[in-house]
Design an enzyme around this catalytic site. Structure first.
Site, PDB file in Angstrom:
ATOM      1  N   HIS A  42       0.850  -1.192   0.000  1.00 12.39           N
ATOM      2  CA  HIS A  42       0.000   0.000   0.000  1.00 12.39           C
ATOM      3  C   HIS A  42       0.888   1.245   0.000  1.00 12.39           C
ATOM      4  CE1 HIS A  42      -2.708   3.067   1.666  1.00 12.39           C
ATOM      5  NE2 HIS A  42      -3.710   2.293   1.309  1.00 12.39           N
ATOM      6  N   CYS A  91      -3.857   2.586  -4.575  1.00  8.61           N
ATOM      7  CA  CYS A  91      -4.755   3.386  -3.730  1.00  8.61           C
ATOM      8  C   CYS A  91      -4.871   4.779  -4.329  1.00  8.61           C
ATOM      9  CB  CYS A  91      -4.255   3.443  -2.290  1.00  8.61           C
ATOM     10  SG  CYS A  91      -5.317   4.478  -1.252  1.00  8.61           S
ATOM     11  N   HIS A 121      -7.802   0.154  -3.899  1.00 11.23           N
ATOM     12  CA  HIS A 121      -8.565   1.010  -2.975  1.00 11.23           C
ATOM     13  C   HIS A 121      -9.052   2.188  -3.802  1.00 11.23           C
ATOM     14  CE1 HIS A 121      -6.334  -0.052   1.037  1.00 11.23           C
ATOM     15  NE2 HIS A 121      -6.949  -1.086   0.501  1.00 11.23           N
ATOM     16  N   ASP A 137     -12.939   2.687  -0.710  1.00  9.79           N
ATOM     17  CA  ASP A 137     -12.165   3.062   0.465  1.00  9.79           C
ATOM     18  C   ASP A 137     -12.783   4.314   1.067  1.00  9.79           C
ATOM     19  OD1 ASP A 137     -10.161   2.925   2.309  1.00  9.79           O
ATOM     20  OD2 ASP A 137      -8.559   3.579   0.978  1.00  9.79           O
ATOM     21  N   HIS A 138     -12.740   4.405   2.336  1.00 10.66           N
ATOM     22  CA  HIS A 138     -13.253   5.539   3.119  1.00 10.66           C
ATOM     23  C   HIS A 138     -14.559   6.071   2.526  1.00 10.66           C
ATOM     24  CE1 HIS A 138      -8.859   6.541   4.413  1.00 10.66           C
ATOM     25  NE2 HIS A 138      -9.196   5.282   4.604  1.00 10.66           N
ATOM     26  N   TYR A 145     -14.716   5.004   7.906  1.00 13.76           N
ATOM     27  CA  TYR A 145     -15.368   3.736   7.556  1.00 13.76           C
ATOM     28  C   TYR A 145     -16.852   3.683   7.920  1.00 13.76           C
ATOM     29  CZ  TYR A 145     -10.852   2.050   6.146  1.00 13.76           C
ATOM     30  OH  TYR A 145      -9.658   1.906   5.488  1.00 13.76           O
TER      31      TYR A 145
HETATM   32  C1  DNO Z   1      -6.744   3.449   5.380  1.00 16.62           C
HETATM   33  C2  DNO Z   1      -6.038   2.346   4.857  1.00 16.62           C
HETATM   34  C3  DNO Z   1      -4.757   2.006   5.586  1.00 16.62           C
HETATM   35  C4  DNO Z   1      -4.185   0.795   4.947  1.00 16.62           C
HETATM   36  C5  DNO Z   1      -2.866   0.371   5.435  1.00 16.62           C
HETATM   37  C6  DNO Z   1      -2.347  -0.690   4.500  1.00 16.62           C
HETATM   38  O1  DNO Z   1      -7.892   3.448   5.354  1.00 16.62           O
HETATM   39  O2  DNO Z   1      -5.924   2.416   3.505  1.00 16.62           O
HETATM   40  O3  DNO Z   1      -5.060   1.694   6.906  1.00 16.62           O
HETATM   41  O4  DNO Z   1      -5.033  -0.257   5.250  1.00 16.62           O
HETATM   42  O5  DNO Z   1      -1.998   1.416   5.477  1.00 16.62           O
HETATM   43  O6  DNO Z   1      -1.284  -1.321   5.068  1.00 16.62           O
END
Ligand code: DNO
Length: 420
Positions: free
Chosen positions: A239, A277, A304, A362-363, A379
């Site tokens: 990531h 991401c 992500h 994501d988020h 989240y």
């Molecule tokens: C945030 C995430 C991070 C991610 C870690 C991966 O929402 O994208 O917590 O899970 O950094 O190792």
């Protein structure tokens, strides 16, 4: 793409049953309760698999644990100090145990000390909801006036230092404490939670570690785990740094497309892969996702999808930003989804069995019932559902092989499943 969802285990306020109604097709999870550096036992992994595959009434959910996020890399491994070799052995055993349970995709990161970092977890938006923010002045307040890091002054231009001093002067104790907590106490999914004192101790460990040394340590780590991952048929996927630039004077080495190119080439095996991401790397104005997917798509094992919008102030390649809606923000999400679907089509044509790329929304912003739901920062249920719904629409529009209209996704009248 497989539509997955991050689920934090039984402590998550969102149930597996709820994921079914959100049209989720697979689950991303981790054993957050196991301390970093320790072994994830087969029993614990199986227990999490059972929790995911079972509905509240005990019937099968049809969902499986698809992606491990994250199998954390300890600070000792990153700095090669203390019992780091034992931690690598434990990491390798975790991979064996995960493979024994059928898990094949493992995400991790190599960010020093702080995992993902925000200065505000609930910044009000004009639509009435809330979003997370990273503000460089707030971060400078933390670094210069609350952490009081040695040498920090030299890392900020005069204008930022003055703005930080003025803001610090107006902050209540409550706001100062909240800022410290937001930065060091750890956001969801972060495995380590620090105090200001811990951060100072860790900073000492990094005194002699610059970017090239940290990169060399990552390469050593990969050389110790990627060949094993290959034997086990596990895809590791790194990531990116979030945000994608140095914080607290620490090196960050997985921020740019060039950073990935270096690491992909130096350990040149498919199992040394990427978590794409968009929210992290998209903060860089120079980031060209379609070009990145064209170059490194075959190594992207997990995506992500979320969006950020850059804001003032900015300096030396660093930007303030807030988290936008999934299709809003600076990243052209339709172009990213198109590029990833193109990569899937290429893999199918090559006959690759792992042609499906798991993605997760994501988020999410906190909207509507999220606002009083006490959900975890970043989240919430509805904000992420909105994101997933929008992304699913883009996928449906662009993907000739769209498979999201499965039984799971659209729901089927129960009477049709079991006629009376
Ligand atoms: C945030 C995430 C991070 C991610 C870690 C991966 O929402 O994208 O917590 O899970 O950094 O190792």
């Amino acid at each position: 793409m497989k539509q997955t969802w991050r689920w934090f285990g039984p402590a998550d306020t969102i149930s597996i049953d709820a994921l079914l109604q959100a049209g989720v097709e697979g689950v991303v999870s981790a054993l957050h309760h196991v301390p970093t550096g320790e072994i994830w036992s087969v029993e614990e992994i199986r227990c999490r698999q059972d929790q995911i595959s079972t509905r509240q009434d005990g019937s099968p959910s049809g969902l499986a644990w698809e992606v491990v996020e994250s199998l954390p890399v300890s600070e000792n491994i990153k700095t090669q100090t203390g019992d780091w070799r034992d931690h690598v052995d434990a990491y390798r055993q975790c991979l064996r145990n995960l493979a024994a349970c059928g898990l094949r995709t493992v995400c991790y990161n190599f960010m020093p000390i702080l995992d993902w970092t925000r200065t505000s977890l609930r910044s009000p938006m004009s639509h009435g909801g809330f979003a997370m923010r990273f503000d460089l002045i707030d971060f400078a307040v933390f670094d210069l006036h609350l952490l009081r890091r040695d040498g920090a002054q030299a890392d900020y231009p005069a204008g930022i230092r003055e703005a930080a001093r003025d803001r610090f002067g107006t902050m209540t104790d409550d706001r100062k404490n909240r800022l410290v907590d937001n930065i060091v106490a750890g956001l969801p999914g972060t495995n380590d939670s620090w105090t200001i004192r811990d951060v100072h101790d860790h900073l000492t460990a990094y005194a002699a570690i610059d970017a090239s040394r940290l990169r060399a340590n990552l390469v050593v780590f990969l050389e110790l785990v990627v060949p094993l991952a290959r034997e086990l048929d596990i895809n590791l996927c790194c990531h990116p740094d979030d945000p994608p630039f140095s914080l607290l004077g620490l090196p960050r080495i997985m921020s740019t497309a060039q950073d990935y190119a270096f690491i992909m080439k130096v350990v040149d095996l498919p199992q040394n892969g990427i978590t794409l991401c968009t929210g992290s790397m998209g903060v860089l104005p120079s980031m060209d996702f379609p070009a990145f997917v064209a170059d490194w798509g075959s190594r992207i094992h997990f995506a992500h999808l979320r969006n950020t919008r850059r804001q003032a102030p900015a300096f030396s390649g660093k930007h303030s930003f807030h988290e936008d809606t999934h299709l809003g923000g600076d990243t052209d999400m339709v172009a990213v989804v198109g590029a990833l679907l193109g990569e899937e089509a290429r893999r199918r044509a090559e006959g690759r069995s792992d042609w499906t790329i798991p993605m997760r929304p994501d988020h999410g912003q906190e909207i509507l019932a999220d606002i009083n739901s006490n959900s975890m920062p970043g989240y919430p249920l509805l904000g992420r559902m909105r994101g997933l719904a929008e992304l699913r629409g883009v996928m449906l529009a662009l993907d000739p092989f769209y498979s999201g209209d499965s039984l799971l996704n659209s729901g089927t009248e129960l009477s049709k499943l079991s006629p009376e």
